[in-house]
Design an enzyme around this catalytic site. Structure first.
Site, PDB file in Angstrom:
ATOM      1  N   HIS A  27      23.866 115.161  40.678  1.00  0.00           N
ATOM      2  CA  HIS A  27      24.637 114.528  41.751  1.00  0.00           C
ATOM      3  C   HIS A  27      26.138 114.755  41.573  1.00  0.00           C
ATOM      4  O   HIS A  27      26.915 114.496  42.500  1.00  0.00           O
ATOM      5  CB  HIS A  27      24.342 113.018  41.775  1.00  0.00           C
ATOM      6  N   ASN A  81      27.921 106.715  47.469  1.00  0.00           N
ATOM      7  CA  ASN A  81      27.563 106.130  48.765  1.00  0.00           C
ATOM      8  C   ASN A  81      28.764 105.709  49.597  1.00  0.00           C
ATOM      9  O   ASN A  81      28.625 105.459  50.793  1.00  0.00           O
ATOM     10  CB  ASN A  81      26.649 104.913  48.565  1.00  0.00           C
ATOM     11  N   ASP A 106      25.906 118.402  46.116  1.00  0.00           N
ATOM     12  CA  ASP A 106      24.568 118.844  45.719  1.00  0.00           C
ATOM     13  C   ASP A 106      23.652 118.835  46.945  1.00  0.00           C
ATOM     14  O   ASP A 106      23.858 118.063  47.875  1.00  0.00           O
ATOM     15  CB  ASP A 106      24.010 117.947  44.618  1.00  0.00           C
ATOM     16  N   ASN A 127      23.741 110.593  50.943  1.00  0.00           N
ATOM     17  CA  ASN A 127      24.550 109.400  51.205  1.00  0.00           C
ATOM     18  C   ASN A 127      26.051 109.665  51.157  1.00  0.00           C
ATOM     19  O   ASN A 127      26.826 108.984  51.841  1.00  0.00           O
ATOM     20  CB  ASN A 127      24.179 108.281  50.237  1.00  0.00           C
TER      21      ASN A 127
END
Length: 209
Positions: A27, A81, A106, A127
């Site tokens: 991530h 997020n 990613d 997100n």
């Protein structure tokens, strides 16, 4: 409605999560690519601004004053997020339009090791992208997509993207993020459309889609 055409890139934002526990995870592809861009540009100073780590680099641009264009490197520190908050604030502060923004992230829907460039589009469940689209009020930013592939077996996506990478897996991931930085650098100097055609064409010729 067709996406607006990208302009000369003036801000590159890499997506990730702050903290050592996330440093070597899929991530954090965006953070790692930004760090590589900064290394190549000999960045020595980062400042905390609008909830992000921010650095400035110069790229050659014959049309810019003094033949150099300032480009802002951004690593939001608000967690994935809510990445859109710091990025939208910085775009406002530096008067960067959405068409001048490049985001590195990613991407599950691309094979691991592949790097691709895209102009506009949805968030595909990511997100970080969802937050940027929400806060910017537009999806017309360009993206460097770092392929991570799908989780093996029944592994939950969250576990897969936040799993600490070690040994060969980490080395392969580092190589991919270096290629993502190179793709972003091409977009800076040659334009997003040229970079997209060049980078995606090379990926297709390697049998990666």
């Amino acid at each position: 409605m067709a996406a607006a055409q990208p302009q000369k890139i003036r801000m590159i934002a890499g997506l990730g999560n702050p903290g050592e526990e996330y440093a070597q995870t899929r991530h954090n592809a965006g953070f790692k690519a930004i760090d590589e861009l900064a290394r190549q540009a000999n960045v020595t100073y980062w400042k905390n601004q609008a909830g992000a780590e921010v650095a400035s680099i110069k790229v050659n641009d014959a049309e810019a004053e003094g033949g150099k264009r300032e480009v802002i490197l951004v690593k939001p520190q608000s967690y994935m997020n809510t990445s859109g908050g710091p990025i939208s604030k910085l775009c406002a502060q530096y008067k960067v339009s959405v068409e001048e923004l490049l985001v590195i992230h990613d991407e599950l829907d691309i094979p691991a090791g592949d790097v691709r460039i895209k102009v506009g589009g949805g968030h595909a469940g990511h997100n970080g992208l969802r937050s940027i689209i929400d806060k910017m009020g537009s999806r017309d930013f360009s993206r460097v997509r770092v392929g991570i592939g799908n989780p093996p077996g029944r592994m939950p996506v969250a576990d897969f993207v936040l799993k600490q990478l070690r040994s060969r897996e980490a080395e392969d991931f580092d190589e991919t993020t270096i290629r993502a930085a190179e793709a972003a650098a091409t977009a800076l100097t040659r334009g997003v459309i040229f970079a997209r055609d060049h980078v995606n064409g090379a990926a297709a010729s390697n049998g990666k889609h």
